[in-house]
Motif scaffolding. Structure first.
Motif, PDB file in Angstrom:
ATOM      1  N   PRO A 229       7.976 -10.945   4.922  1.00 49.28           N
ATOM      2  CA  PRO A 229       8.672 -12.079   4.314  1.00 49.28           C
ATOM      3  C   PRO A 229       8.759 -13.322   5.220  1.00 49.28           C
ATOM      4  N   LEU A 285       4.287  -1.337   4.908  1.00 45.20           N
ATOM      5  CA  LEU A 285       5.290  -1.536   3.862  1.00 45.20           C
ATOM      6  C   LEU A 285       5.389  -3.012   3.496  1.00 45.20           C
ATOM      7  N   LEU A 286       5.508  -3.875   4.551  1.00 48.75           N
ATOM      8  CA  LEU A 286       5.639  -5.312   4.283  1.00 48.75           C
ATOM      9  C   LEU A 286       4.416  -5.842   3.570  1.00 48.75           C
ATOM     10  N   SER A 287       3.223  -5.358   3.959  1.00 54.19           N
ATOM     11  CA  SER A 287       2.035  -5.911   3.306  1.00 54.19           C
ATOM     12  C   SER A 287       1.947  -5.425   1.869  1.00 54.19           C
ATOM     13  N   THR A 288       2.420  -4.194   1.606  1.00 58.63           N
ATOM     14  CA  THR A 288       2.435  -3.747   0.208  1.00 58.63           C
ATOM     15  C   THR A 288       3.360  -4.633  -0.617  1.00 58.63           C
ATOM     16  N   ILE A 289       4.581  -4.892  -0.073  1.00 55.71           N
ATOM     17  CA  ILE A 289       5.494  -5.778  -0.812  1.00 55.71           C
ATOM     18  C   ILE A 289       4.850  -7.151  -0.954  1.00 55.71           C
ATOM     19  N   GLY A 290       4.216  -7.624   0.143  1.00 58.09           N
ATOM     20  CA  GLY A 290       3.590  -8.945   0.111  1.00 58.09           C
ATOM     21  C   GLY A 290       2.509  -9.043  -0.941  1.00 58.09           C
ATOM     22  N   PHE A 292       2.260  -7.397  -3.769  1.00 56.36           N
ATOM     23  CA  PHE A 292       2.820  -7.482  -5.117  1.00 56.36           C
ATOM     24  C   PHE A 292       3.618  -8.773  -5.315  1.00 56.36           C
ATOM     25  N   ALA A 293       4.477  -9.093  -4.296  1.00 53.37           N
ATOM     26  CA  ALA A 293       5.309 -10.289  -4.454  1.00 53.37           C
ATOM     27  C   ALA A 293       4.431 -11.535  -4.557  1.00 53.37           C
ATOM     28  N   SER A 317      -1.943 -10.206   3.040  1.00 51.33           N
ATOM     29  CA  SER A 317      -1.335  -8.889   3.191  1.00 51.33           C
ATOM     30  C   SER A 317      -2.396  -7.788   3.173  1.00 51.33           C
ATOM     31  N   VAL A 418      -2.382   0.982  -4.415  1.00 49.11           N
ATOM     32  CA  VAL A 418      -1.863  -0.379  -4.245  1.00 49.11           C
ATOM     33  C   VAL A 418      -2.982  -1.397  -4.435  1.00 49.11           C
ATOM     34  N   SER A 422      -3.089  -4.057  -7.474  1.00 50.96           N
ATOM     35  CA  SER A 422      -2.992  -5.478  -7.191  1.00 50.96           C
ATOM     36  C   SER A 422      -4.222  -6.220  -7.710  1.00 50.96           C
TER      37      SER A 422
END
Lengths: 489, 112
Positions: A229, A285-290, A292-293, A317, A418, A422
């Motif tokens: 983030p 984890l952060l790149s997975t959220i990144g 999708f977000a 990401s 993922v 994506s």
């Protein structure tokens, strides 16, 4: 020992100083001068690649004083990145010869070219710095030049975006410098080769220094390369800047920082220390959220350049994910995506810039039927869009294929899901633009784009490279494999 | 414990400066104060580096010149960033008539 890599820097910096003076003679000189210099740098990096191909990787000591100390490392990662930076940099520069007059104040054109060359020099320097302090200096040059490339476009939006970028980027530089200090404190070394030997020794007596330094590097470079983030500066900066600036920001700058942090982690700290703080898990984890977000936020955008900027967050990401998997095919996927995304995202930003140049349209809804008025631009945009989605035959497919393969090799098949999911999200926001442009109701007659030739040429060459790397990736794959091996050794 | 802290007071001071600067840069809405925060943060790092060079006893002794030399590079970067940031703030002030980030955001909201 070959002087070629240093010559690249010398040529760029010298030209950046001289170009504003040439503008006093004739207004068009800086643009053409910058073009000549960037072409020369591309030739030098090709020659350097051939030299490394013949003699293998080597270290260069400026001033010839012998090591260890200030060092320039030319390995396969450097070669790959030099070729990418100078090629994409040259193509974006060609485009800007046609486009910039409409986006910048005429008086600031010489300054723009000058800053652009400083930027390219800093990027070239970042990927070959062999000691931490030169690395820091290049980071700072890169930061200032990158902010200036955003803020040079008139208007308060660019100024705000540039200032925000500068503050966050400076926080990142501060953390990196503190990290360098912590490493120097316990090892007394700045040279990366010497550090790779000194760090395991220092780790046994001062583990916290090493842990904290590594975390500071990851967060500091994470800000600069927009790891979710820490990406908050990116959409404003990339969306408001002039089209060529957006292209170089999204295409090159953020990726070079990933290369640098990957080199620090794998070459001086080593993969074991990297896994000791649970950094790979956190980054995955952060790149997975990144992923999708970034995609979901991109779907919500109405402005085409903002959409591309959010898409960059998702794509960057992928690269982080490839490196955090820390297996050869994952890193190959990351490196491939650096090259492929560098070309395709620059191409998309340039195509969006061409649409704005010609019609002034920024809203995605208003792009209905634009394929009949700007067929060439929209064909190029479509190639980029399909490549982003990862359709086989386009270069984006190859890098996603290797990333998925890396996830399997690392024993984490969840990340294959993922990547697949994506890709569908990418399709949701890229394909409607293509469909609307060509299948929307037809307005008026079919006409060709009538763009200035530099803009059209640059985009066509980028599209050609995209297709080349999608259909015949052989030589790129060989180079990337050598680079991945060098990074992990 | 207390002796150890006293002997490493310079590191503590450097970290405090770094954190004060970092916090100011992140949270203060006044743009000039953000630039001041940048400088405080960098000063903390400079103090940290330069104190690393100190290797003598209580009477002074010799010092390692390398960290001090390195900080010339850091200083140059901090000065350029300060100048560049201030220049941008001046331009922004001409557009909005304020140097407060929150006020700029609300003015931007009104305009849209």
């Amino acid at each position: 020992m070959s002087h070629l890599p240093v010559l690249i820097l010398v040529v760029y910096f010298a030209a950046a100083l001289l170009l504003p003076l040439l503008a006093k003679l004739k207004n068009s000189f800086p643009g053409w001068g910058a073009l000549a210099v960037t072409s020369l740098a591309l030739l030098l990096s090709i020659a350097s690649a051939l030299y490394v191909g013949e003699n293998g990787p080597y270290s260069y000591f400026p001033g010839g004083h012998g090591g260890p100390g200030i060092e320039i490392t030319v390995d396969w990662v450097t070669v790959l990145m030099h070729l990418t930076i100078n090629l994409v940099g040259l193509l974006i520069l060609v485009y800007s010869l046609g486009d910039l007059k409409s986006e910048l104040h005429p008086d600031s054109l010489p300054a723009y070219y000058s800053i652009y060359l400083v930027m390219l020099a800093a990027l070239n320097g970042l990927v070959m710095a062999g000691d931490l302090f030169n690395l820091y200096i290049f980071i700072e040059i890169c930061t200032i030049a990158a902010c200036a490339l955003v803020a040079i476009k008139p208007g308060k939006l660019c100024l705000e975006a540039g200032l925000k970028y500068m503050f966050l980027s400076t926080l990142g530089s501060g953390m990196i410098l503190l990290g360098i200090g912590l490493v120097y404190m316990v090892t007394g070394e700045l040279n990366m080769g010497a550090l790779s030997e000194a760090i395991p020794l220092a780790f046994s007596s001062y583990p916290w220094n090493i842990y904290v330094a590594m975390s500071l590097f990851i967060v500091g470079f994470g800000i600069k390369s927009a790891l979710f983030p820490l990406h908050v500066w990116l959409p404003d900066a990339h969306a408001s800047a002039a089209a060529p600036s957006s292209a170089i920001h999204s295409g090159l700058i953020i990726k070079v920082f990933i290369i640098v942090v990957a080199r620090l982690i794998f070459q001086i700290f080593g993969a074991n220390l990297f896994a000791a703080i649970p950094a790979p898990e956190v980054i995955l984890l952060l790149s997975t959220i990144g992923i999708f977000a970034g995609s979901v936020l991109a779907i919500a955008q109405t402005d085409i350049k903002r959409m591309l900027a959010y898409s960059t967050i998702a794509q960057i990401s992928y690269i982080f994910m490839g490196f955090a998997l820390a297996v050869p095919s994952g890193i190959m996927g990351g490196l491939l995506h650096i090259v492929n995304h560098g070309i395709m995202k620059s191409m998309l930003f340039l195509a969006a810039g061409a649409i704005i140049y010609k019609t002034g349209i920024r809203k995605i809804d208003e792009l209905r039927g634009i394929g009949f008025r700007m067929p060439l631009t929209m064909s190029i945009f479509s190639i980029g869009a399909l490549s982003m989605v990862g359709i086989p035959g386009f270069s984006g497919f190859i890098s996603k294929y290797y990333l998925a393969f890396g996830a399997l090799e690392a024993g984490k098949p969840i990340y294959v899901a993922v990547i697949l999911a994506s890709s569908l999200l990418n399709a949701i926001y890229y394909l409607p633009i293509v469909v609307r442009a060509f299948l929307g109701h037809k307005e008026g007659k079919f006409v060709w784009d009538q763009l200035p030739w530099p803009m059209a040429t640059a985009m066509v060459i980028m599209a050609a490279f995209n297709l080349l790397f999608g259909i015949l990736p052989g030589s790129l794959l060989r180079l990337v494999e050598l680079a991945a091996t060098a990074l992990l050794s | 414990m207390f002796d150890k802290l006293l002997a490493n007071l310079h590191f503590l001071a450097a970290m405090l400066l770094f954190i004060i600067g970092f916090y100011t840069m992140l949270t203060d809405s006044n743009l000039i104060k953000k630039v001041i925060g940048l400088n405080i943060m960098d000063t903390g790092i400079f103090l940290f580096f330069i104190s690393l060079g100190y290797s003598g006893g209580p009477a002074g002794g010799e010092a390692n010149p390398l960290p001090s030399a390195l900080m010339y590079g850091g200083l140059a970067a901090a000065v350029s960033l300060t100048a560049f940031g201030l220049a941008m703030i001046v331009r922004l002030y001409k557009y909005y008539g304020t140097i407060d980030a929150d006020e700029i955001m609300s003015k931007r909201g009104e305009a849209e």
